[in-house]
Design a protein around this motif. Structure first.
Motif, PDB file in Angstrom:
ATOM      1  N   TYR A   5       0.831  -1.198   0.000  1.00 10.62           N
ATOM      2  CA  TYR A   5       0.000   0.000   0.000  1.00 10.62           C
ATOM      3  C   TYR A   5       0.864   1.245   0.000  1.00 10.62           C
ATOM      4  O   TYR A   5       1.923   1.280   0.619  1.00 10.62           O
ATOM      5  CB  TYR A   5      -0.914   0.004   1.223  1.00 10.62           C
ATOM      6  N   CYS A   6       0.378   2.274  -0.675  1.00 12.34           N
ATOM      7  CA  CYS A   6       1.056   3.567  -0.667  1.00 12.34           C
ATOM      8  C   CYS A   6       0.963   4.143   0.740  1.00 12.34           C
ATOM      9  O   CYS A   6      -0.104   4.147   1.351  1.00 12.34           O
ATOM     10  CB  CYS A   6       0.391   4.507  -1.661  1.00 12.34           C
ATOM     11  N   SER A   7       2.092   4.644   1.263  1.00 14.63           N
ATOM     12  CA  SER A   7       2.081   5.140   2.638  1.00 14.63           C
ATOM     13  C   SER A   7       1.386   6.495   2.757  1.00 14.63           C
ATOM     14  O   SER A   7       1.023   6.916   3.843  1.00 14.63           O
ATOM     15  CB  SER A   7       3.512   5.243   3.163  1.00 14.63           C
ATOM     16  N   THR A   8       1.190   7.172   1.626  1.00 13.80           N
ATOM     17  CA  THR A   8       0.537   8.485   1.681  1.00 13.80           C
ATOM     18  C   THR A   8      -0.975   8.372   1.513  1.00 13.80           C
ATOM     19  O   THR A   8      -1.731   8.801   2.369  1.00 13.80           O
ATOM     20  CB  THR A   8       1.130   9.418   0.612  1.00 13.80           C
ATOM     21  N   CYS A   9      -1.413   7.786   0.412  1.00 16.21           N
ATOM     22  CA  CYS A   9      -2.861   7.710   0.183  1.00 16.21           C
ATOM     23  C   CYS A   9      -3.460   6.419   0.732  1.00 16.21           C
ATOM     24  O   CYS A   9      -4.676   6.297   0.846  1.00 16.21           O
ATOM     25  CB  CYS A   9      -3.194   7.882  -1.300  1.00 16.21           C
ATOM     26  N   ARG A  10      -2.611   5.472   1.059  1.00 15.35           N
ATOM     27  CA  ARG A  10      -3.024   4.196   1.648  1.00 15.35           C
ATOM     28  C   ARG A  10      -3.885   3.325   0.721  1.00 15.35           C
ATOM     29  O   ARG A  10      -4.555   2.406   1.155  1.00 15.35           O
ATOM     30  CB  ARG A  10      -3.705   4.410   3.014  1.00 15.35           C
ATOM     31  N   ALA A  15      -2.900   1.262  -7.400  1.00 15.76           N
ATOM     32  CA  ALA A  15      -4.053   2.163  -7.483  1.00 15.76           C
ATOM     33  C   ALA A  15      -3.757   3.451  -6.713  1.00 15.76           C
ATOM     34  O   ALA A  15      -4.670   4.139  -6.264  1.00 15.76           O
ATOM     35  CB  ALA A  15      -5.298   1.481  -6.924  1.00 15.76           C
ATOM     36  N   CYS A  16      -2.472   3.779  -6.594  1.00 14.29           N
ATOM     37  CA  CYS A  16      -2.066   4.989  -5.857  1.00 14.29           C
ATOM     38  C   CYS A  16      -2.653   6.223  -6.527  1.00 14.29           C
ATOM     39  O   CYS A  16      -2.586   6.383  -7.743  1.00 14.29           O
ATOM     40  CB  CYS A  16      -0.538   5.083  -5.829  1.00 14.29           C
ATOM     41  N   LEU A  17      -3.242   7.089  -5.701  1.00 16.15           N
ATOM     42  CA  LEU A  17      -3.924   8.266  -6.247  1.00 16.15           C
ATOM     43  C   LEU A  17      -3.138   9.557  -6.051  1.00 16.15           C
ATOM     44  O   LEU A  17      -3.592  10.627  -6.450  1.00 16.15           O
ATOM     45  CB  LEU A  17      -5.290   8.415  -5.560  1.00 16.15           C
ATOM     46  N   CYS A  18      -1.964   9.445  -5.432  1.00 14.36           N
ATOM     47  CA  CYS A  18      -1.233  10.662  -5.043  1.00 14.36           C
ATOM     48  C   CYS A  18      -1.027  11.644  -6.199  1.00 14.36           C
ATOM     49  O   CYS A  18      -1.146  12.853  -6.026  1.00 14.36           O
ATOM     50  CB  CYS A  18       0.102  10.292  -4.414  1.00 14.36           C
ATOM     51  N   ALA A  19      -0.740  11.109  -7.378  1.00 17.21           N
ATOM     52  CA  ALA A  19      -0.454  11.989  -8.513  1.00 17.21           C
ATOM     53  C   ALA A  19      -1.692  12.773  -8.968  1.00 17.21           C
ATOM     54  O   ALA A  19      -1.579  13.731  -9.728  1.00 17.21           O
ATOM     55  CB  ALA A  19       0.092  11.164  -9.678  1.00 17.21           C
TER      56      ALA A  19
END
Ligand SMILES: [Zn+2]
Length: 200
Positions: A5-10, A15-19
């Motif tokens: 899992y992405c540590s920022t958006c979790r 499926a990381c949404l940070c961008a």
């Protein structure tokens, strides 16, 4: 199987949404009562909502005791407070001139769970209730709902915010939501994906 899992958006890394996150800062505050079963839900729209609107407050629970902190904060709050819940007494935000500088209480959960939270928390009925007028169509193609007109908490929040403040650009919410839905569908096996293809 372990997932990463992405540590920022979790969200899962694939499926990381940070961008895609462009924060917005509405005058209206969103305070969300989240049913515990929604927290780890992979389609949790409140998590995306909190990323785009950083001052969103999320209170996880079901019973009055679970919401003790929320109740304290509400008691100290000097802004008008509205509960977003369609009822016989609720008024539509589109037809009432409500102040944008207010607190909206939203309940995040299936209809059945939201209803249960309301039953377990009669103190919520002290606040005037508001709803969205009909005619909004959900962009959610992932989650089946018992009501065809039901919106995700993120969508309901976005349309509420725009109804209260016509100047507010809610596009950053809608865009990241669409990305989230697309990424979730892409992560599904092909046979499952075909069930969610856009009908438009
Ligand atoms: Zn991320």
């Amino acid at each position: 199987m372990a997932r990463h899992y992405c540590s920022t958006c979790r969200y899962p890394l694939n499926a990381c949404l940070c961008a895609y996150i462009q924060p917005i800062y509405p005058q209206t505050q969103l305070w969300i009562l989240q049913h515990p079963s929604e927290v780890e839900h992979k389609k949790n729209s409140v998590r995306v909502l909190s990323l785009v609107i950083p001052n969103t407050r999320v209170y996880v629970g079901e019973t009055q005791d679970d919401f003790a902190v929320l109740r304290n904060e509400l008691a100290r709050c000097d802004k008008p407070i509205y509960l977003v819940y369609p009822s016989q007494q609720s008024v539509s935000v589109e037809t009432q001139a409500l102040p944008a500088d207010c607190v909206l209480l939203l309940i995040d959960g299936t209809w059945r769970k939201a209803f249960k939270i309301l039953q377990l928390n009669p103190w919520l009925t002290q606040y005037p209730t508001v709803h969205l007028a009909e005619g909004y169509e959900s962009r959610y193609r992932i989650r089946k709902s018992s009501r065809s007109d039901s919106l995700s908490t993120l969508e309901a929040s976005a349309y509420m915010l725009r109804a209260l403040d016509a100047e507010l650009d809610i596009q950053p919410l809608i865009e990241v939501f669409d990305v989230m839905v697309d990424l979730r569908i892409k992560a599904m096996p092909p046979a499952v994906q075909s069930r969610y293809r856009k009908s438009t």
